[in-house]
Design a protein around this motif. Structure first.
Motif, PDB file in Angstrom:
ATOM      1  N   ARG A   7      68.465  40.768  22.625  1.00 34.43           N
ATOM      2  CA  ARG A   7      69.884  40.812  22.231  1.00 34.43           C
ATOM      3  C   ARG A   7      70.299  42.271  22.125  1.00 34.43           C
ATOM      4  O   ARG A   7      69.466  43.169  22.220  1.00 34.43           O
ATOM      5  N   PHE A   8      71.585  42.513  21.899  1.00 36.01           N
ATOM      6  CA  PHE A   8      72.059  43.885  21.738  1.00 36.01           C
ATOM      7  C   PHE A   8      71.603  44.470  20.395  1.00 36.01           C
ATOM      8  O   PHE A   8      71.488  43.761  19.388  1.00 36.01           O
ATOM      9  N   ALA A   9      71.345  45.764  20.442  1.00 41.29           N
ATOM     10  CA  ALA A   9      71.073  46.548  19.223  1.00 41.29           C
ATOM     11  C   ALA A   9      70.018  45.857  18.344  1.00 41.29           C
ATOM     12  O   ALA A   9      68.982  45.431  18.840  1.00 41.29           O
ATOM     13  N   LEU A  10      70.306  45.747  17.039  1.00 39.87           N
ATOM     14  CA  LEU A  10      69.317  45.174  16.112  1.00 39.87           C
ATOM     15  C   LEU A  10      69.517  43.680  15.883  1.00 39.87           C
ATOM     16  O   LEU A  10      68.897  43.091  15.001  1.00 39.87           O
ATOM     17  N   GLU A  11      70.400  43.082  16.686  1.00 38.97           N
ATOM     18  CA  GLU A  11      70.785  41.679  16.449  1.00 38.97           C
ATOM     19  C   GLU A  11      69.574  40.736  16.384  1.00 38.97           C
ATOM     20  O   GLU A  11      69.472  39.894  15.504  1.00 38.97           O
ATOM     21  N   ARG A  12      68.678  40.887  17.338  1.00 36.97           N
ATOM     22  CA  ARG A  12      67.551  39.940  17.398  1.00 36.97           C
ATOM     23  C   ARG A  12      66.606  40.126  16.214  1.00 36.97           C
ATOM     24  O   ARG A  12      66.092  39.156  15.647  1.00 36.97           O
ATOM     25  N   LEU A  13      66.402  41.400  15.831  1.00 40.44           N
ATOM     26  CA  LEU A  13      65.471  41.647  14.727  1.00 40.44           C
ATOM     27  C   LEU A  13      66.002  41.081  13.415  1.00 40.44           C
ATOM     28  O   LEU A  13      65.224  40.686  12.546  1.00 40.44           O
ATOM     29  N   THR A  14      67.315  41.039  13.268  1.00 40.20           N
ATOM     30  CA  THR A  14      67.860  40.520  12.006  1.00 40.20           C
ATOM     31  C   THR A  14      67.606  39.016  11.861  1.00 40.20           C
ATOM     32  O   THR A  14      67.689  38.473  10.776  1.00 40.20           O
ATOM     33  N   GLU A  15      67.309  38.365  12.961  1.00 42.64           N
ATOM     34  CA  GLU A  15      67.064  36.920  12.876  1.00 42.64           C
ATOM     35  C   GLU A  15      65.606  36.565  13.132  1.00 42.64           C
ATOM     36  O   GLU A  15      65.284  35.420  13.421  1.00 42.64           O
ATOM     37  N   LEU A  16      64.755  37.547  13.025  1.00 42.15           N
ATOM     38  CA  LEU A  16      63.352  37.346  13.373  1.00 42.15           C
ATOM     39  C   LEU A  16      62.520  37.138  12.108  1.00 42.15           C
ATOM     40  O   LEU A  16      62.835  37.677  11.059  1.00 42.15           O
ATOM     41  N   SER A  17      61.439  36.355  12.244  1.00 45.14           N
ATOM     42  CA  SER A  17      60.514  36.199  11.114  1.00 45.14           C
ATOM     43  C   SER A  17      59.126  36.674  11.525  1.00 45.14           C
ATOM     44  O   SER A  17      58.800  36.708  12.719  1.00 45.14           O
ATOM     45  N   LEU A  18      58.322  36.985  10.524  1.00 40.72           N
ATOM     46  CA  LEU A  18      56.947  37.418  10.799  1.00 40.72           C
ATOM     47  C   LEU A  18      56.170  36.304  11.496  1.00 40.72           C
ATOM     48  O   LEU A  18      55.338  36.560  12.370  1.00 40.72           O
ATOM     49  N   ASP A  19      56.472  35.067  11.146  1.00 38.41           N
ATOM     50  CA  ASP A  19      55.776  33.942  11.811  1.00 38.41           C
ATOM     51  C   ASP A  19      56.072  33.919  13.305  1.00 38.41           C
ATOM     52  O   ASP A  19      55.191  33.649  14.118  1.00 38.41           O
ATOM     53  N   GLN A  20      57.323  34.193  13.661  1.00 43.48           N
ATOM     54  CA  GLN A  20      57.667  34.202  15.091  1.00 43.48           C
ATOM     55  C   GLN A  20      56.931  35.335  15.819  1.00 43.48           C
ATOM     56  O   GLN A  20      56.496  35.180  16.948  1.00 43.48           O
ATOM     57  N   ILE A  21      56.809  36.457  15.128  1.00 45.65           N
ATOM     58  CA  ILE A  21      56.095  37.593  15.737  1.00 45.65           C
ATOM     59  C   ILE A  21      54.625  37.212  15.922  1.00 45.65           C
ATOM     60  O   ILE A  21      54.035  37.424  16.981  1.00 45.65           O
ATOM     61  N   ARG A  22      54.041  36.609  14.882  1.00 47.61           N
ATOM     62  CA  ARG A  22      52.619  36.216  14.956  1.00 47.61           C
ATOM     63  C   ARG A  22      52.384  35.219  16.089  1.00 47.61           C
ATOM     64  O   ARG A  22      51.391  35.299  16.812  1.00 47.61           O
ATOM     65  N   GLU A  23      53.318  34.287  16.205  1.00 53.19           N
ATOM     66  CA  GLU A  23      53.181  33.261  17.247  1.00 53.19           C
ATOM     67  C   GLU A  23      53.184  33.919  18.641  1.00 53.19           C
ATOM     68  O   GLU A  23      52.365  33.600  19.500  1.00 53.19           O
ATOM     69  N   ARG A  24      54.110  34.873  18.825  1.00 52.36           N
ATOM     70  CA  ARG A  24      54.175  35.537  20.128  1.00 52.36           C
ATOM     71  C   ARG A  24      52.951  36.439  20.353  1.00 52.36           C
ATOM     72  O   ARG A  24      52.487  36.595  21.474  1.00 52.36           O
ATOM     73  N   LEU A  25      52.435  36.989  19.270  1.00 54.59           N
ATOM     74  CA  LEU A  25      51.238  37.827  19.384  1.00 54.59           C
ATOM     75  C   LEU A  25      50.058  36.980  19.877  1.00 54.59           C
ATOM     76  O   LEU A  25      49.250  37.416  20.706  1.00 54.59           O
ATOM     77  N   GLN A  26      49.989  35.739  19.364  1.00 55.18           N
ATOM     78  CA  GLN A  26      48.903  34.859  19.821  1.00 55.18           C
ATOM     79  C   GLN A  26      49.078  34.497  21.293  1.00 55.18           C
ATOM     80  O   GLN A  26      48.115  34.466  22.061  1.00 55.18           O
ATOM     81  N   ALA A  27      50.335  34.257  21.671  1.00 53.49           N
ATOM     82  CA  ALA A  27      50.600  33.959  23.089  1.00 53.49           C
ATOM     83  C   ALA A  27      50.224  35.171  23.941  1.00 53.49           C
ATOM     84  O   ALA A  27      49.627  35.040  25.015  1.00 53.49           O
ATOM     85  N   PHE A  28      50.536  36.349  23.437  1.00 53.64           N
ATOM     86  CA  PHE A  28      50.215  37.594  24.158  1.00 53.64           C
ATOM     87  C   PHE A  28      48.689  37.743  24.309  1.00 53.64           C
ATOM     88  O   PHE A  28      48.193  38.117  25.376  1.00 53.64           O
ATOM     89  N   ALA A  29      47.971  37.427  23.234  1.00 56.56           N
ATOM     90  CA  ALA A  29      46.500  37.538  23.283  1.00 56.56           C
ATOM     91  C   ALA A  29      45.941  36.614  24.358  1.00 56.56           C
ATOM     92  O   ALA A  29      44.988  36.959  25.056  1.00 56.56           O
ATOM     93  N   ARG A  30      46.568  35.424  24.495  1.00 57.46           N
ATOM     94  CA  ARG A  30      46.101  34.504  25.554  1.00 57.46           C
ATOM     95  C   ARG A  30      46.431  35.057  26.933  1.00 57.46           C
ATOM     96  O   ARG A  30      45.668  34.939  27.872  1.00 57.46           O
ATOM     97  N   ILE A  31      47.590  35.723  27.040  1.00 55.72           N
ATOM     98  CA  ILE A  31      48.016  36.273  28.327  1.00 55.72           C
ATOM     99  C   ILE A  31      47.103  37.415  28.800  1.00 55.72           C
ATOM    100  O   ILE A  31      46.771  37.510  29.974  1.00 55.72           O
ATOM    101  N   VAL A  32      46.688  38.252  27.857  1.00 56.70           N
ATOM    102  CA  VAL A  32      45.914  39.430  28.286  1.00 56.70           C
ATOM    103  C   VAL A  32      44.402  39.203  28.242  1.00 56.70           C
ATOM    104  O   VAL A  32      43.651  40.118  28.543  1.00 56.70           O
ATOM    105  N   ARG A  33      43.996  37.958  27.860  1.00 58.35           N
ATOM    106  CA  ARG A  33      42.553  37.719  27.698  1.00 58.35           C
ATOM    107  C   ARG A  33      41.796  38.060  28.987  1.00 58.35           C
ATOM    108  O   ARG A  33      42.183  37.664  30.082  1.00 58.35           O
ATOM    109  N   VAL A  34      40.735  38.814  28.804  1.00 61.77           N
ATOM    110  CA  VAL A  34      39.887  39.157  29.942  1.00 61.77           C
ATOM    111  C   VAL A  34      38.524  38.543  29.680  1.00 61.77           C
ATOM    112  O   VAL A  34      37.874  38.877  28.692  1.00 61.77           O
ATOM    113  N   GLY A  35      38.109  37.634  30.514  1.00 60.49           N
ATOM    114  CA  GLY A  35      36.798  37.003  30.318  1.00 60.49           C
ATOM    115  C   GLY A  35      35.751  37.696  31.174  1.00 60.49           C
ATOM    116  O   GLY A  35      35.877  37.756  32.389  1.00 60.49           O
ATOM    117  N   CYS A  36      34.765  38.274  30.540  1.00 63.99           N
ATOM    118  CA  CYS A  36      33.672  38.862  31.340  1.00 63.99           C
ATOM    119  C   CYS A  36      32.405  38.930  30.502  1.00 63.99           C
ATOM    120  O   CYS A  36      32.429  38.694  29.322  1.00 63.99           O
TER     121      CYS A  36
END
Ligand code: AMP
Length: 304
Positions: free
Chosen positions: A275-304
């Motif tokens: 969103r523009f400026a700080l709009e999105r952050l004002t409606e964000l929660s730590l849980d949403q950030i954590r959820e996306r962080l977990q999705a990110f961890a799955r995206i970057v997982r390197v199996g070796c």
């Protein structure tokens, strides 16, 4: 551990290829503090605004529980304003107009209670102010700065003095090029780290992610794959907010912690651009950030 930031508080006008946002809340300090506050509270802020600063912008910072004891509303002065324009698919930006206003004046005094701050972020502002701010923080454990083309080209000497006094630098690839004339961001980041004897340099590459060139190793992360990009303004500052907020809350400054901190920064900045400026952050929660962080961890997982 206490975290303090100085930098710009701005009134921004942002042109994207399809939309314009006029006189919205901006500034390096504002984005940083908002993002860091998800992980660490309160973020201490030392910055000045002019008498034209909209009350609604103060309310917004208050919502993030930013400690505003170091914020000065200076009568007779004007708030920093910045107008930027994005081209094409938002990868390229130009500064259309910048009025330094209060940024060209003295920093407000540091509140005595802030002097024990251990984690220090020098968000984008003139390097002379960044340096005098740093010198007032004798208990710093980690001091990190950001900079920008304007300061690299107009205040190079002051910037170089600052680089010798801090632990780490966060900058983007066009800035690392401007500083070194080396186009490979890995080589440029390494050169900056070695030249100024820094512990680490983070080079941000927009949608291509970020690199950590640390004394103890190298790390790289892609950006979070984002389909919604409304306004990239502040992505860099919110990356830094997530990065420093994580380190201050974990009270760690080692390489592994910085790798983790980059992931928090990456994920929080991926929300900012929706969103523009700080709009999105004002409606964000730590849980949403954590959820996306977990999705990110799955995206970057390197199996070796
Ligand atoms: P970013 O998109 O992360 O690079 O940060 C954009 C923010 O930086 C905007 O909200 C501007 O108000 C602010 N800004 C732009 N130019 C400067 C500058 N030269 N010094 C300090 N802050 C700036």
């Amino acid at each position: 551990m206490p975290l303090v930031v100085t930098g710009s508080i701005g009134i921004d006008t942002i042109h994207t290829p399809t939309q314009v946002a006029e006189a919205v809340m901006g500034g390096s300090c504002s984005y940083f503090a908002a993002a860091a506050s998800f992980l660490h509270q309160p973020v201490r802020m030392v910055a000045a605004v002019g008498e034209d600063w909209p009350a609604a912008h103060a309310d917004m910072l208050g919502r993030f529980r930013v400690d505003l004891d170091g914020l000065e509303r200076r009568s007779g002065s004007k708030t920093f304003t910045w107008t930027g324009r994005y081209f094409d698919n938002m990868n390229r930006r130009e500064t259309v107009e910048v009025n330094l206003g209060v940024l060209a004046e003295q920093l407000p005094p540091m509140p005595a209670a802030y002097r024990d701050s251990r984690y220090v972020f020098l968000a984008n502002t003139d390097p002379g102010s960044q340096m005098s701010f740093l010198e007032q923080l004798p208990h710093r454990k980690l001091a990190v700065a950001d900079t920008m083309d304007l300061w690299i080209t107009t205040q190079r000497e002051a910037l170089e003095r600052l680089l010798q006094a801090i632990h780490g630098l966060i900058l983007n690839d066009s800035e690392s090029f401007l500083l070194t004339e080396i186009s490979n961001p890995i080589t440029a980041g390494r050169r900056i780290r070695e030249t100024y004897d820094l512990d680490f340099v983070v080079v941000k590459k927009g949608e291509h992610g970020s690199l950590l060139l640390h004394r103890d190793g190298v790390a790289a992360l892609p950006a979070f794959p984002a389909e919604t990009v409304v306004d990239p303004t502040g992505a860099g500052d919110t990356f830094a907010g997530g990065f420093m907020g994580y380190l201050a809350s974990a009270d760690r400054v080692d390489f592994e912690a910085m790798q983790q901190a980059m992931a928090w920064g990456t994920v929080i900045s991926s929300f900012t651009i929706e969103r523009f400026a700080l709009e999105r952050l004002t409606e964000l929660s730590l849980d949403q950030i954590r959820e996306r962080l977990q999705a990110f961890a799955r995206i970057v997982r390197v199996g070796c």
